[in-house]
Design a protein around this motif. Sequence first.
Motif, PDB file in Angstrom:
ATOM      1  N   LEU A  77     -32.410  -2.547 -39.048  1.00  0.00           N
ATOM      2  CA  LEU A  77     -32.629  -2.548 -40.496  1.00  0.00           C
ATOM      3  C   LEU A  77     -33.913  -3.314 -40.784  1.00  0.00           C
ATOM      4  O   LEU A  77     -34.065  -4.468 -40.360  1.00  0.00           O
ATOM      5  N   GLU A  78     -34.791  -2.700 -41.492  1.00  0.00           N
ATOM      6  CA  GLU A  78     -36.083  -3.303 -41.786  1.00  0.00           C
ATOM      7  C   GLU A  78     -35.920  -4.601 -42.576  1.00  0.00           C
ATOM      8  O   GLU A  78     -35.140  -4.677 -43.516  1.00  0.00           O
ATOM      9  N   GLY A  79     -36.622  -5.642 -42.156  1.00  0.00           N
ATOM     10  CA  GLY A  79     -36.569  -6.925 -42.838  1.00  0.00           C
ATOM     11  C   GLY A  79     -35.288  -7.705 -42.602  1.00  0.00           C
ATOM     12  O   GLY A  79     -34.940  -8.579 -43.387  1.00  0.00           O
ATOM     13  N   SER A  80     -34.552  -7.386 -41.524  1.00  0.00           N
ATOM     14  CA  SER A  80     -33.261  -8.023 -41.264  1.00  0.00           C
ATOM     15  C   SER A  80     -33.064  -8.183 -39.759  1.00  0.00           C
ATOM     16  O   SER A  80     -33.710  -7.511 -38.962  1.00  0.00           O
ATOM     17  N   ASN A  81     -32.144  -9.069 -39.373  1.00  0.00           N
ATOM     18  CA  ASN A  81     -31.747  -9.201 -37.975  1.00  0.00           C
ATOM     19  C   ASN A  81     -30.646  -8.216 -37.593  1.00  0.00           C
ATOM     20  O   ASN A  81     -30.217  -8.164 -36.454  1.00  0.00           O
ATOM     21  N   THR A  82     -30.175  -7.430 -38.561  1.00  0.00           N
ATOM     22  CA  THR A  82     -29.048  -6.527 -38.341  1.00  0.00           C
ATOM     23  C   THR A  82     -29.497  -5.248 -37.638  1.00  0.00           C
ATOM     24  O   THR A  82     -30.502  -4.634 -38.015  1.00  0.00           O
ATOM     25  N   THR A  83     -28.731  -4.862 -36.603  1.00  0.00           N
ATOM     26  CA  THR A  83     -28.956  -3.598 -35.915  1.00  0.00           C
ATOM     27  C   THR A  83     -27.648  -2.822 -35.828  1.00  0.00           C
ATOM     28  O   THR A  83     -26.567  -3.412 -35.825  1.00  0.00           O
ATOM     29  N   PHE A  84     -27.759  -1.507 -35.756  1.00  0.00           N
ATOM     30  CA  PHE A  84     -26.617  -0.617 -35.571  1.00  0.00           C
ATOM     31  C   PHE A  84     -26.873   0.214 -34.324  1.00  0.00           C
ATOM     32  O   PHE A  84     -27.960   0.762 -34.158  1.00  0.00           O
ATOM     33  N   THR A  85     -25.872   0.307 -33.454  1.00  0.00           N
ATOM     34  CA  THR A  85     -25.998   1.109 -32.244  1.00  0.00           C
ATOM     35  C   THR A  85     -24.802   2.055 -32.142  1.00  0.00           C
ATOM     36  O   THR A  85     -23.752   1.679 -31.613  1.00  0.00           O
ATOM     37  N   PRO A  86     -24.931   3.282 -32.654  1.00  0.00           N
ATOM     38  CA  PRO A  86     -23.862   4.257 -32.455  1.00  0.00           C
ATOM     39  C   PRO A  86     -23.915   4.769 -31.009  1.00  0.00           C
ATOM     40  O   PRO A  86     -25.000   4.858 -30.415  1.00  0.00           O
ATOM     41  N   TYR A  87     -22.748   5.106 -30.449  1.00  0.00           N
ATOM     42  CA  TYR A  87     -22.733   5.554 -29.054  1.00  0.00           C
ATOM     43  C   TYR A  87     -21.577   6.506 -28.789  1.00  0.00           C
ATOM     44  O   TYR A  87     -20.592   6.557 -29.517  1.00  0.00           O
ATOM     45  N   ALA A  88     -21.728   7.259 -27.702  1.00  0.00           N
ATOM     46  CA  ALA A  88     -20.669   8.094 -27.137  1.00  0.00           C
ATOM     47  C   ALA A  88     -20.530   7.678 -25.680  1.00  0.00           C
ATOM     48  O   ALA A  88     -21.524   7.376 -25.014  1.00  0.00           O
ATOM     49  N   HIS A  89     -19.276   7.647 -25.188  1.00  0.00           N
ATOM     50  CA  HIS A  89     -19.019   7.120 -23.852  1.00  0.00           C
ATOM     51  C   HIS A  89     -17.951   7.957 -23.135  1.00  0.00           C
ATOM     52  O   HIS A  89     -16.768   7.616 -23.176  1.00  0.00           O
ATOM     53  N   PRO A  90     -18.348   9.082 -22.494  1.00  0.00           N
ATOM     54  CA  PRO A  90     -17.368   9.839 -21.716  1.00  0.00           C
ATOM     55  C   PRO A  90     -17.023   9.082 -20.426  1.00  0.00           C
ATOM     56  O   PRO A  90     -17.916   8.519 -19.777  1.00  0.00           O
ATOM     57  N   VAL A  91     -15.739   9.069 -20.067  1.00  0.00           N
ATOM     58  CA  VAL A  91     -15.290   8.353 -18.863  1.00  0.00           C
ATOM     59  C   VAL A  91     -14.236   9.150 -18.101  1.00  0.00           C
ATOM     60  O   VAL A  91     -13.482   9.921 -18.679  1.00  0.00           O
TER      61      VAL A  91
END
Length: 145
Positions: A77-91
């Motif tokens: 997020l611009e101007g922030s320490n916040t990040t988002f990491t969407p993911y998919a994890h087949p196992v």
Amino acid sequence: YGRGNNDFGLRAGIADPEGGGDTSILVGGDFRTRILSYSESFPLDGALTVGAGVNIGDGDDLIYLPLGISLGRRFELEGSNTTFTPYAHPVIVPVLGASDEAGGDDVGFALGLGVDMRFSRDWSLRVSGGLGDLEGVGIAATYVR
């Protein structure tokens, strides 16, 4: 705990899958190593994951040995320490310890979907769910050292 392209974690929890007192204790560990980095030709980061976990309680005690690949991408997020990491994890998940009446040892397949939300260098929140042979929803607060 992480260093370079590798990290490992330890986890513990309680499961009540039937909602009627069939409580289990869950303990596990995982290791992850980065094998892909996003680029113009491939838009995702990727990591090989391996783990080991136990489910101890009512019924059979089970050992899980998951192996998978996690694919995702971090967005800041611009101007922030916040990040988002969407993911998919087949196992693929070999499961050891089931009684012969329950079919004996087994191999499960699952798809994990989720998002990690990091609010500072040290703290994050993970919301995830599983589809397939291992279904469920998880919410975790994480301290990253």
